[in-house]
Each structure stands twice: as C-alpha cells, then as structure tokens.
Design an enzyme around this catalytic site. Structure first.
Site, PDB file in Angstrom:
ATOM      1  N   ARG A  38     103.752 121.136  59.157  1.00  0.00           N
ATOM      2  CA  ARG A  38     103.032 120.576  57.997  1.00  0.00           C
ATOM      3  C   ARG A  38     102.332 121.640  57.159  1.00  0.00           C
ATOM      4  O   ARG A  38     102.158 122.782  57.594  1.00  0.00           O
ATOM      5  CB  ARG A  38     101.946 119.614  58.483  1.00  0.00           C
ATOM      6  CG  ARG A  38     102.468 118.236  58.786  1.00  0.00           C
ATOM      7  CD  ARG A  38     101.358 117.357  59.318  1.00  0.00           C
ATOM      8  NE  ARG A  38     101.842 116.000  59.472  1.00  0.00           N
ATOM      9  CZ  ARG A  38     101.277 115.091  60.262  1.00  0.00           C
ATOM     10  NH1 ARG A  38     100.218 115.391  60.973  1.00  0.00           N
ATOM     11  NH2 ARG A  38     101.779 113.877  60.334  1.00  0.00           N
ATOM     12  N   ARG A  70      77.990 124.387  58.475  1.00  0.00           N
ATOM     13  CA  ARG A  70      76.603 124.835  58.410  1.00  0.00           C
ATOM     14  C   ARG A  70      75.885 124.650  59.755  1.00  0.00           C
ATOM     15  O   ARG A  70      74.797 125.169  59.961  1.00  0.00           O
ATOM     16  CB  ARG A  70      75.874 124.023  57.341  1.00  0.00           C
ATOM     17  CG  ARG A  70      75.265 124.898  56.302  1.00  0.00           C
ATOM     18  CD  ARG A  70      74.849 124.198  55.067  1.00  0.00           C
ATOM     19  NE  ARG A  70      73.904 123.133  55.200  1.00  0.00           N
ATOM     20  CZ  ARG A  70      73.614 122.283  54.205  1.00  0.00           C
ATOM     21  NH1 ARG A  70      74.208 122.423  53.029  1.00  0.00           N
ATOM     22  NH2 ARG A  70      72.738 121.333  54.362  1.00  0.00           N
ATOM     23  N   ARG A 105      65.169 119.872  49.683  1.00  0.00           N
ATOM     24  CA  ARG A 105      65.334 120.272  48.284  1.00  0.00           C
ATOM     25  C   ARG A 105      64.239 119.489  47.554  1.00  0.00           C
ATOM     26  O   ARG A 105      64.390 118.311  47.259  1.00  0.00           O
ATOM     27  CB  ARG A 105      66.733 119.929  47.780  1.00  0.00           C
ATOM     28  CG  ARG A 105      67.854 120.572  48.630  1.00  0.00           C
ATOM     29  CD  ARG A 105      69.170 120.570  47.895  1.00  0.00           C
ATOM     30  NE  ARG A 105      70.321 120.807  48.761  1.00  0.00           N
ATOM     31  CZ  ARG A 105      70.795 122.007  49.069  1.00  0.00           C
ATOM     32  NH1 ARG A 105      70.221 123.084  48.608  1.00  0.00           N
ATOM     33  NH2 ARG A 105      71.862 122.137  49.828  1.00  0.00           N
ATOM     34  N   ASP A 111      76.372 130.680  51.985  1.00  0.00           N
ATOM     35  CA  ASP A 111      77.294 130.969  50.887  1.00  0.00           C
ATOM     36  C   ASP A 111      77.531 132.466  50.633  1.00  0.00           C
ATOM     37  O   ASP A 111      78.492 132.832  49.986  1.00  0.00           O
ATOM     38  CB  ASP A 111      76.766 130.337  49.582  1.00  0.00           C
ATOM     39  CG  ASP A 111      76.629 128.820  49.699  1.00  0.00           C
ATOM     40  OD1 ASP A 111      77.331 128.231  50.522  1.00  0.00           O
ATOM     41  OD2 ASP A 111      75.808 128.244  48.956  1.00  0.00           O
TER      42      ASP A 111
HETATM   43  O1  F6P Z   1      74.218 126.265  49.760  1.00  0.00           O
HETATM   44  C1  F6P Z   1      74.720 125.817  50.961  1.00  0.00           C
HETATM   45  C2  F6P Z   1      75.638 124.638  50.763  1.00  0.00           C
HETATM   46  O2  F6P Z   1      76.130 124.262  52.035  1.00  0.00           O
HETATM   47  C3  F6P Z   1      76.775 124.843  49.784  1.00  0.00           C
HETATM   48  O3  F6P Z   1      77.838 125.577  50.320  1.00  0.00           O
HETATM   49  C4  F6P Z   1      77.120 123.424  49.441  1.00  0.00           C
HETATM   50  O4  F6P Z   1      77.699 123.347  48.155  1.00  0.00           O
HETATM   51  C5  F6P Z   1      75.783 122.729  49.452  1.00  0.00           C
HETATM   52  O5  F6P Z   1      74.913 123.545  50.231  1.00  0.00           O
HETATM   53  C6  F6P Z   1      75.813 121.345  50.022  1.00  0.00           C
HETATM   54  O6  F6P Z   1      74.539 120.817  49.898  1.00  0.00           O
HETATM   55  P1  F6P Z   1      74.042 119.476  50.622  1.00  0.00           P
HETATM   56  O7  F6P Z   1      73.874 119.785  52.073  1.00  0.00           O
HETATM   57  O8  F6P Z   1      72.751 119.170  49.962  1.00  0.00           O
HETATM   58  O9  F6P Z   1      75.107 118.458  50.431  1.00  0.00           O
END
Ligand code: F6P
Length: 365
Positions: A185, A286, A72, A150
């Site tokens: 639970r 992810r 990023r 997402d």
């Molecule tokens: O956009 C993908 C995502 O995994 C979102 O679902 C989540 O909010 C964000 O990225 C998390 O970002 P990072 O890996 O920078 O914590």
C-alpha cells in the site's frame, strides 16, 4: 533573596517537566526561592502561584507534558489581564519569571516585560499596590526557554521537545511501513509543525520516505502532482512494495495554497492505482516520556536560565536561552522573536534561502 517564578505555556512539549525540575532544584541550591505558576499565564491572572520545594519535582525528569499545567490563555492577551497578573506577581513577591514555551508564549513574555513600568504605575495609581511594593518591583526579569515540538524558533538550533517528537514520528512511520509493505500500500502521513517543516523533513530522512512536503520549500512546479507520481512510480518500478509520503501540516504549493494529505491520497490512488491510506499522527507526537536528549537539553538550559536571572540587571534585555553549534547560548529574546516572525513572513514570500538564514543567525553572545 531572588524569588523566581517558572511557568510553562502554549502546547506542551516533552522536556518541560525536566525544565521545571532543574529550575526548582538549581534555584534552591543557589539560595533562591522558586515558585511554580500553574496553568501557564492563566496562573498569573488567577494567582495560581505556589512555592516549590526540592521534593515537589521528584520524578519529573522522565514524565512527558507539563505537571504544572499549560494553557493558551486569552485573558493575558488583554491589558486588564496583564494588569491583574502584575498585581498577583508583586503581591506574591516573585521578581523574575522563567517562561518555557513556543514563539507565541515568549512574545507574550516580552510584551509583559516591556509594559511592566506602566503596569506598576497604574496599579499604584489605583491603590492596588502600595508605594513600597511599587518601588521594590520597578523591574521584572524575564528569561525565555524554548519548549516546542515544532523546532520553529529562530536563534536556536533545536527546541526542547522536538527530538522526542521526531522519534515518536519515526516509530509511527516504521510501524506503518510494515503494514504498508505487507499490503503493498501507499500511506500519506501528516505530521505537526505548524508553519515549520522541520519535523516532516527530518522524519522523511530518518525513515527513508518516498516524498516529503514542507512549507519552507513549496514544489517549484505548478503540477507537483506529476512529480510526485513519477517519483512514486519509479520507486515501485525499482521493486519497492510500499510508498510513504510525509506531509507537514503547514505544507504549501507554489501558489501558497495548502497541500493536504487527502489530496495526495486521491492523486496516488487515482493516477497510480495505489491502495492508499491517510494517517494523521496528531497529538501522539507530543505525548510520552522525553528522550534523553530533551532531558539533558532542558536541564542544562534551565541552569543557564537561572544563572541569567542571577546576573540580570534592569538594563539587560530579556534573554532567550538557545543551543547553537552544541553550545548553550543566551541572546536577546525580542530579537529571536522578531527573526522568527520574519521567517514565517519570508516563507509566505517563498524565500527559502532567507528563511533558513533567519532561522540560524549568528547571534551567539
Ligand atoms: O506548537 C505545537 C503544536 O503541536 C503544533 O505542531 C500544532 O499545530 C499545534 O501545536 C496543535 O495545537 P493544539 O494542541 O492546541 O491543537
């Protein structure tokens, strides 16, 4: 000869590696030179640009994440950063970029393209490029591929990585279900998705969850806690030994206040006396190998992306490759970005119908 750069940007998504593989190999087969830009936009700023060969992407199909790195990138958000990026691109000879990323990354790509002639002019004025280079690089072709777990991008039914992530969530919820059942639970499972509830909603359907909270449709009642308790209680009365609530990380209540997993846990334990645990699935969602669907989606969309580069003209607006009604599509990138931002806004205004309409417009060319 076209010189195509490929970069992956934003949060990684399973399927990004298959994208890079297909772009490299299909690009080479079409007589292009293909360059990987390492670490997303950071690689443009730092000149992390490397020519790729057929064998450099061997094995990429089955590997999760992105082997060429992602970031990023803050410097690219400044004009000076983009100026440096433009200089590096021109010096490397790359004339087109295929960007695989989410909505933020694709917005960045379009800003870069719209500024291109100004950047070119400024570089020439400051003797950072020659007149010949400036003339040869009057235009930059950009093509967007949507890589994001997402599934939050407008103008495409599905984004690269979302199906793999959904599967991972389902496996996790299935595992939670057996321990929940054993102990009788309740579990509150928080899933990713940023401002989009697709992962939560789809996982709720696929696992038979008792209750799902998503941002697009906040509970209509002020006291959603009562509804949650009455549903969970009814299911228990029917003989269920477990309770599973899935909450999207961006879930909102009627007044657009976040609904958090811990709040739900307290309600279930205090009001129903259920022994309740919270599980935040986090980045396991992810990671890991891409599902077959994402390998195929990434491959066929990447072929389309290279073709889009080859047929682009200075007049064509940057395209975004999508998938609509089971067909690979190509539509204006900026339009898709604008619609995506409108969706986010309309969710803020609690307009679910509008949000859904914007997410699936009839934009197919
Ligand atoms: O956009 C993908 C995502 O995994 C979102 O679902 C989540 O909010 C964000 O990225 C998390 O970002 P990072 O890996 O920078 O914590």
């Amino acid at each position: 000869i076209r010189k195509i750069g490929v970069l992956t940007s934003g949060g990684d998504a399973p399927g990004m590696n298959p994208c890079v593989r297909a772009i490299v190999r299909y690009g080479i087969s079409k007589g292009c030179e293909v360059y990987a830009v390492y670490e997303g936009y950071q690689g443009l700023v730092d000149n992390g640009i490397k020519r790729m060969d057929w064998k450099d992407v061997r094995g990429f199909l089955s590997i999760g994440g992105t082997n060429i790195g992602t970031a990023r990138c803050m410097p690219f958000k400044t004009r000076e950063g983009r100026l440096q990026a433009a200089q590096n691109l021109i010096k490397s000879g790359v004339d087109s970029l295929i960007v695989c990323g989410g909505d933020g990354s694709l917005t960045g790509a379009d800003v870069f393209r719209s500024e291109w002639s100004g950047l070119n002019e400024e570089l020439l004025k400051n003797d950072r490029i020659t007149k010949e280079e400036s003339d040869a690089y009057q235009h930059l072709t950009i093509v967007g591929l949507v890589g994001s777990i997402d599934n939050d991008m407008s103008s495409t039914d599905i984004t690269i990585g979302a199906v793999t992530s959904l599967h991972r969530i389902c496996e996790a919820v299935d595992s939670i279900a057996t321990t929940a059942l054993s102990h009788s639970r309740a579990f509150v499972v928080e899933v990713m998705g940023r401002h989009c509830g697709w992962l939560a909603l789809a996982a709720g359907i696929a696992t038979g969850a008792d209750f799902v909270f998503i941002p697009e449709r906040p509970p209509t009642e002020e006291n959603w806690q009562d509804t949650l308790c009455s549903v969970a209680h009814r299911h228990r009365q029917l003989g269920k030994r477990k309770t599973v609530v899935i909450v999207a990380e961006g879930a909102l209540d009627k007044n657009l206040k976040p609904i958090k997993a811990d709040d739900i846990k307290d309600i279930l334990s205090e009001r129903l006396g259920l022994d309740t645990r919270v599980t935040t699935l986090g980045h396991t969602q992810r990671g890991g190998a891409p599902a077959a669907f994402d390998r195929i989606l990434a491959t066929i969309q990447s072929v389309e992306a290279v073709d889009a580069v080859l047929k682009s003209t200075p007049e064509t607006p940057s395209p975004m490759i999508g998938m609509n009604s089971n067909k690979v599509t190509s539509g204006p990138l900026m339009k898709a970005v604008e619609l995506t931002h409108e969706v986010a806004k309309s969710i803020g205004e609690k307009n679910f119908a509008r949000a859904m309409e914007l997410r699936d417009p009839q934009f197919v060319e």
